[in-house]
Enzyme design. Structure first.
Site, PDB file in Angstrom:
ATOM      1  N   SER A 115      58.824  84.976  48.659  1.00 48.32           N
ATOM      2  CA  SER A 115      57.439  84.512  48.584  1.00 48.32           C
ATOM      3  C   SER A 115      57.010  84.205  47.153  1.00 48.32           C
ATOM      4  CB  SER A 115      56.493  85.563  49.181  1.00 48.32           C
ATOM      5  OG  SER A 115      56.588  86.787  48.478  1.00 48.32           O
ATOM      6  N   CYS A 116      57.799  84.623  46.152  1.00 46.20           N
ATOM      7  CA  CYS A 116      57.435  84.360  44.757  1.00 46.20           C
ATOM      8  C   CYS A 116      57.601  82.891  44.382  1.00 46.20           C
ATOM      9  CB  CYS A 116      58.233  85.235  43.802  1.00 46.20           C
ATOM     10  SG  CYS A 116      59.984  84.809  43.683  1.00 46.20           S
TER      11      CYS A 116
ATOM     12  N   LYS B 173      65.129  80.238  43.474  1.00 52.36           N
ATOM     13  CA  LYS B 173      64.931  80.154  44.917  1.00 52.36           C
ATOM     14  C   LYS B 173      64.355  78.795  45.334  1.00 52.36           C
ATOM     15  CE  LYS B 173      66.618  84.038  46.202  1.00 52.36           C
ATOM     16  NZ  LYS B 173      67.811  84.063  47.082  1.00 52.36           N
TER      17      LYS B 173
ATOM     18  N   HIS C  43      61.368  97.162  43.674  1.00 54.62           N
ATOM     19  CA  HIS C  43      60.084  96.589  44.056  1.00 54.62           C
ATOM     20  C   HIS C  43      59.093  97.713  44.342  1.00 54.62           C
ATOM     21  CE1 HIS C  43      62.710  93.010  44.930  1.00 54.62           C
ATOM     22  NE2 HIS C  43      61.714  92.454  44.275  1.00 54.62           N
TER      23      HIS C  43
ATOM     24  N   TYR D 211      63.434  84.068  38.798  1.00 51.12           N
ATOM     25  CA  TYR D 211      63.923  84.230  40.169  1.00 51.12           C
ATOM     26  C   TYR D 211      63.318  83.162  41.082  1.00 51.12           C
ATOM     27  CZ  TYR D 211      65.015  86.709  44.548  1.00 51.12           C
ATOM     28  OH  TYR D 211      65.486  87.071  45.791  1.00 51.12           O
TER      29      TYR D 211
END
Length: 323
Positions: A114-115, A146, A185, A142
């Site tokens: 979702s980032c 992605k 996380h 990251y």
């Protein structure tokens, strides 16, 4: 319920990254699909080496691939090792996607995060928000890797007709999670802090920032179920959000975790640490329209994650993992 477009029964399915939390959950989920599950260790194939990936795929010839392999970590890890988070993730996903095309893999699902979305995207975040604004700086390395993975799957679909799809999970947690406090996380970090404080008889635990940011969480077994569902029923170039559809503040999450762990001390805020994105809730409309919804509540999921931690089913990775 959409009809099945790709039946996994009788197929050879490679789960790249099976030793990670998500990959392990996908392996567990595939046990009921009647398929042959292929896994590989670093000794078998280094996913950062193109020739090794191509040779392994040529030898094993899977019908389908779940790309769950990644170097992962929290804010601290992303900030501390930007080169590795960008390079390792770029290279391994590119190697797998290209080799999958070369050997004629019939279906591939790429797992992102979702980032990928802009820091200040409208909430809840729809898939079309991708590339409409600036990323959150603390994990942009990251995120960029992605995003490249999504675009790579779209490019091979457009140019070669490959049935490659992408799924973007929200914040995941559960058995096999990384509990190293410097690279984990938020859920495993808070579970570890609450557990350690309880064991030490401490009067408080410290959390990063103000506790006001809102986050969405999904148990990894729900994520795996959603990914298998998408592999079977979905075939399009648009990536699909995989989430619970609800969110909670970090302070509320901390309180819930303290209840699950049994820690009754105070919650102290370290305001010198960053909050990150103020809110990140993904739209679940596309996935719900495809006939899938989560089945594990946050409280039950946190209890399961804590049980796994107490039972030793967790990892401690200082720089994340490129499984």
């Amino acid at each position: 319920m959409p009809s099945t477009v790709f039946d996994l029964a009788g197929k050879k399915v490679w789960v790249a990254g099976h030793r990670g939390m998500v990959g392990g959950a996908i392996v567990r989920r595939l046990a009921s699909e009647g398929c042959e599950v292929l896994v590989s260790s670093r000794k078998d194939v280094d996913l950062r080496r193109q020739e090794e990936v191509e040779a392994w795929l040529e030898k094993n010839r899977p019908d389908a691939i779940f790309v769950a392999a990644a170097k992962v970590g929290g804010i601290f890890a992303n900030n501390s090792y930007p080169a590795e988070f960008l390079y390792d993730n770029l290279i391994l996903e590119a190697n797998i996607v290209h080799a999958a095309h070369k050997v004629g893999v019939k279906k591939l699902l790429f797992l992102g995060s979702s980032c990928i979305y802009p820091k200040f995207a409208d909430q809840p975040i729809v898939e079309e928000a991708l590339l409409t604004g600036a990323l959150e700086p603390t994990n942009e390395w990251y995120a960029i890797a992605k995003i490249a993975g999504i675009k790579l799957c779209q490019a091979y679909r457009k140019q070669y007709g490959c049935d490659f799809i992408s799924a973007m999970p929200t914040n995941l947690y559960g058995p096999g999670d990384n509990f190293d406090l410097n690279s984990s996380h938020v859920v495993p970090a808070l579970l570890r802090k609450a557990h350690d404080a309880k064991e030490a008889g401490a009067s408080s635990i410290t959390v990063w920032g103000t506790g006001t940011p809102r986050r969405e969480f999904l148990h990894v077994d729900d994520c795996a179920d959603a990914c298998v569902h998408l592999m079977k029923v979905y075939s399009d170039d648009v990536h699909v959000n995989v989430g619970s559809g609800t969110d909670i503040t970090i302070l509320e999450l901390t309180g819930l975790i303290c209840e699950v762990v049994g820690f009754s001390g105070d919650i102290v805020h370290d305001l010198s640490k960053p909050d990150g994105t103020p809110r990140k809730l993904m739209s679940a409309d596309r996935l719900r329209a495809l006939g899938w919804a989560p089945s594990i509540s946050l409280r039950d999921g946190l209890a399961d994650a804590y049980k796994a931690f107490l039972g030793g089913n967790y990892a401690e990775r200082v720089q994340g993992n490129a499984a």
